[in-house]
Design a protein around this motif. Structure first.
Motif, mmCIF file in Angstrom:
data_model
loop_
_atom_site.group_PDB
_atom_site.id
_atom_site.type_symbol
_atom_site.label_atom_id
_atom_site.label_comp_id
_atom_site.label_asym_id
_atom_site.label_seq_id
_atom_site.Cartn_x
_atom_site.Cartn_y
_atom_site.Cartn_z
ATOM 1 N N ALA A 291 5.830 -4.400 -4.896
ATOM 2 C CA ALA A 291 4.546 -3.630 -4.271
ATOM 3 C C ALA A 291 4.240 -3.916 -3.368
ATOM 4 N N GLY A 292 4.280 -5.242 -2.847
ATOM 5 C CA GLY A 292 3.810 -5.619 -1.354
ATOM 6 C C GLY A 292 4.674 -4.908 -0.369
ATOM 7 N N ALA A 293 5.909 -4.480 -0.702
ATOM 8 C CA ALA A 293 6.684 -3.971 0.285
ATOM 9 C C ALA A 293 6.589 -2.293 0.388
ATOM 10 N N ARG A 296 0.522 0.908 1.022
ATOM 11 C CA ARG A 296 -0.214 1.357 2.200
ATOM 12 C C ARG A 296 -1.575 1.016 2.099
ATOM 13 N N ARG A 297 -2.153 1.000 3.386
ATOM 14 C CA ARG A 297 -3.666 0.645 3.367
ATOM 15 C C ARG A 297 -4.306 1.789 2.733
ATOM 16 N N PRO A 298 -5.305 1.241 1.720
ATOM 17 C CA PRO A 298 -6.066 2.195 0.987
ATOM 18 C C PRO A 298 -7.322 2.905 1.872
ATOM 19 N N GLN A 299 -7.222 4.299 1.803
ATOM 20 C CA GLN A 299 -8.056 5.295 2.947
ATOM 21 C C GLN A 299 -9.520 5.346 2.312
ATOM 22 N N SER A 300 -9.431 5.495 1.000
ATOM 23 C CA SER A 300 -10.957 5.636 0.299
ATOM 24 C C SER A 300 -11.401 4.439 -0.311
ATOM 25 N N VAL A 301 -12.344 3.881 0.139
ATOM 26 C CA VAL A 301 -12.958 2.572 -0.435
ATOM 27 C C VAL A 301 -14.399 2.345 -0.119
ATOM 28 N N VAL A 302 -15.206 2.422 -1.174
ATOM 29 C CA VAL A 302 -16.563 2.408 -1.115
ATOM 30 C C VAL A 302 -17.120 0.908 -1.763
ATOM 31 N N GLN A 303 -18.598 0.556 -1.392
ATOM 32 C CA GLN A 303 -18.891 -0.552 -1.654
ATOM 33 C C GLN A 303 -19.759 -0.099 -2.960
ATOM 34 N N ILE A 304 -19.580 -1.370 -3.818
ATOM 35 C CA ILE A 304 -20.220 -0.938 -5.412
ATOM 36 C C ILE A 304 -21.772 -0.876 -5.298
ATOM 37 N N LEU A 382 -4.115 8.124 -9.838
ATOM 38 C CA LEU A 382 -4.166 7.323 -8.570
ATOM 39 C C LEU A 382 -3.199 6.842 -8.310
ATOM 40 N N PRO A 383 -2.935 6.249 -6.662
ATOM 41 C CA PRO A 383 -1.986 5.250 -6.544
ATOM 42 C C PRO A 383 -2.394 3.859 -7.173
ATOM 43 N N LEU A 384 -1.456 3.321 -7.186
ATOM 44 C CA LEU A 384 -1.660 1.762 -8.145
ATOM 45 C C LEU A 384 -2.512 1.102 -6.943
ATOM 46 N N GLY A 395 -4.079 -3.271 -0.949
ATOM 47 C CA GLY A 395 -3.503 -2.068 -0.669
ATOM 48 C C GLY A 395 -2.966 -1.192 -2.075
ATOM 49 N N VAL A 396 -2.509 0.153 -1.792
ATOM 50 C CA VAL A 396 -2.154 0.861 -2.790
ATOM 51 C C VAL A 396 -0.861 1.453 -2.914
ATOM 52 N N VAL A 397 -0.052 1.732 -3.882
ATOM 53 C CA VAL A 397 1.430 2.332 -3.922
ATOM 54 C C VAL A 397 1.099 3.793 -4.642
ATOM 55 N N PRO A 398 1.190 4.569 -3.619
ATOM 56 C CA PRO A 398 1.442 6.018 -4.101
ATOM 57 C C PRO A 398 2.929 6.196 -4.826
ATOM 58 N N ARG A 399 2.609 6.943 -5.890
ATOM 59 C CA ARG A 399 4.016 7.180 -6.781
ATOM 60 C C ARG A 399 4.796 7.647 -6.320
ATOM 61 N N VAL A 400 4.854 8.453 -5.088
ATOM 62 C CA VAL A 400 6.056 9.001 -4.167
ATOM 63 C C VAL A 400 6.867 7.860 -3.716
ATOM 64 N N ARG A 401 6.037 6.706 -3.165
ATOM 65 C CA ARG A 401 6.873 5.619 -2.524
ATOM 66 C C ARG A 401 7.573 4.958 -3.660
#
Length: 435
Positions: A291-293, A296-304, A382-384, A395-401
């Motif tokens: 998964a580390g390879a 990708r950087r998560p693009q949408s992140v908000v504070q709780i 969503l991406p993992l 990070g996140v892993v989109p399914r396409v990756r």
């Protein structure tokens, strides 16, 4: 993948440093009385076998750069020239032609005293067969580099104790090497190199003498230490799995030549030639790529602690339909979705706790192998999300990756993968859809 892979992509800046820590330029090493003539013929296109009467060409026209904080793995079969190469990197062998730069210093041109100083202060080496002093204790072995430098006794013992603790040997300081297992002796060798506090570690088949379970433990410990210390490491191995687990980048050697330098993922996807393709043909990609390879950087992140309105603006900014929710330490608490947020806004909710959705699927960490991602990816909208040992979102892993990682070289899907990999992280990954 990079197994250390796991940790590498979490720190993407490591391979973007512009000043190289170590650089080889057109390096040759020929053993024999007519070595210079052999080099001339090799430069004119002769093969290794064609110059055999003039000398043994161990390394032929090797060029590469190792960047600061990078783990650079040199991989090849027995006789490929990798051990000769690493011995030239610290001046134990002199190149027949070419240059080797340690930072700004060309070690092929410095005086013998200056080379000794550079070795003592800037380069440490971990050997395959431990190379411990049998009559000295663990503490004395680890402190030995500072003894050579004539460091104050208390200072060198303190540095040795710190390195011993880092490598899990606390409590064994007064033991002799004969009292230790093979894995523990290799830990002493690693601790000695760390205690020297040099910027570069050279590791020549450092784990190959260990049994498989201990070898894996040492690989994992090196990954953990590297994540903390950020050393520049050149690691020599003949083991493909080890190379792909540890390396930020890998140089594949064949018959004295470097035939490809690339990340593990790119070598799997785009082998440079038939030799490399055959070398990796039987690799179980699902167990090597992590998964580390892929993340990708998560693009949408908000504070709780933020409200629904803030979360909706963030989702709109990234053109998605959901966002990851973290606290101030980036610990992941779940996800929020646009329809839930609109409803919460109408109710007058002031925070996100009432609309949090749990993460679907098993926990995913940087070292989670690709084979363990399939089930979770099939369930998730969503991406993992990839979290570290403290539960922080890294990070996140989109399914396409995941689908691209399983594609074999040579097919249409690989061209598609290259096009995707060339995009920016924002374009390549969207938390709003699985693509």
């Amino acid at each position: 993948m990079s197994g250390r892979g796991a940790e590498h992509p979490a720190n993407p800046s490591r391979c973007e440093v512009s000043v190289s820590a170590l650089r080889a330029e057109n390096v040759y090493k020929v053993f024999g009385r007519r070595s210079q003539e052999a080099v001339r013929r090799l430069r004119d296109g002769a093969t290794r076998d064609e110059v055999r009467s003039l000398g043994t060409a161990a390394v032929i026209d090797a060029s590469f750069e190792v960047q600061q904080g990078e783990t650079f793995v040199v991989m090849g079969l027995s006789g490929s020239g990798k051990s000769t190469l690493i011995r030239m990197l610290n001046g134990l062998l002199t190149p027949t032609a070419g240059s080797i730069h340690l930072g700004d210093a060309d070690i092929t041109k410095v005086s013998a005293p200056e080379l000794r100083r550079l070795r003592q202060e800037r380069i440490s080496m971990v050997f395959q067969h431990f190379a411990l002093l049998p009559h000295r204790t663990v503490l004395e072995n680890v402190a030995y580099p500072h003894e050579i430098r004539r460091t104050d006794r208390e200072e060198r013992l303190e540095k040795a104790r710190e390195a011993i603790a880092l490598t899990g040997l606390a409590g064994w300081e007064d033991s002799l090497p004969v009292q230790l297992s093979g894995g523990m002796r290799q830990r002493v060798g690693l601790a000695r190199a760390l205690a020297a506090d040099t910027e570069i570690l050279l590791m020549d088949e450092a784990f190959s003498a260990l049994d498989p379970l201990i070898r894996r433990d040492m690989q994992e410990q090196l990954v953990e230490l590297q994540a903390t210390l950020g050393k520049t490491i050149v690691f020599i191995t003949h083991d493909l799995n080890e190379a792909m687990y540890l390396g930020d980048r890998i140089a594949v050697m064949r018959d004295g030549r470097i035939v490809q330098v690339d990340t593990a993922e790119q070598i799997l996807a785009h082998p440079a030639d038939e030799y490399v393709a055959k070398f990796i043909a039987d690799v179980d990609r699902s167990r090597i790529i992590t998964a580390g390879a892929l993340m990708r950087r998560p693009q949408s992140v908000v504070q709780i602690g933020g409200g629904p309105g803030v979360a909706l603006r963030e989702i709109e900014r990234t053109q998605g339909s959901a966002a990851y929710v973290v606290d101030r330490q980036r610990v992941l608490h779940g996800t929020v979705h646009d329809d839930d947020l609109v409803a919460a806004q109408r109710r007058g909710d002031t925070d996100l706790r009432g609309v949090l959705r749990p993460i679907v699927g098993a926990d995913v960490h940087p070292d989670t192998p690709l084979s363990d991602l399939f089930a979770s990816a099939a369930e998730a909208r969503l991406p993992l999300a990839v979290t570290d040992e403290r539960g922080r979102l890294v990070g996140v892993v989109p399914r396409v990756r995941i689908l691209q990682a399983m594609a074999r070289p040579g097919g249409e899907s690989n061209g598609e993968q290259k096009a995707t990999d060339d995009r920016t992280p924002v374009a390549a990954s969207s938390e709003g859809s699985q693509a």
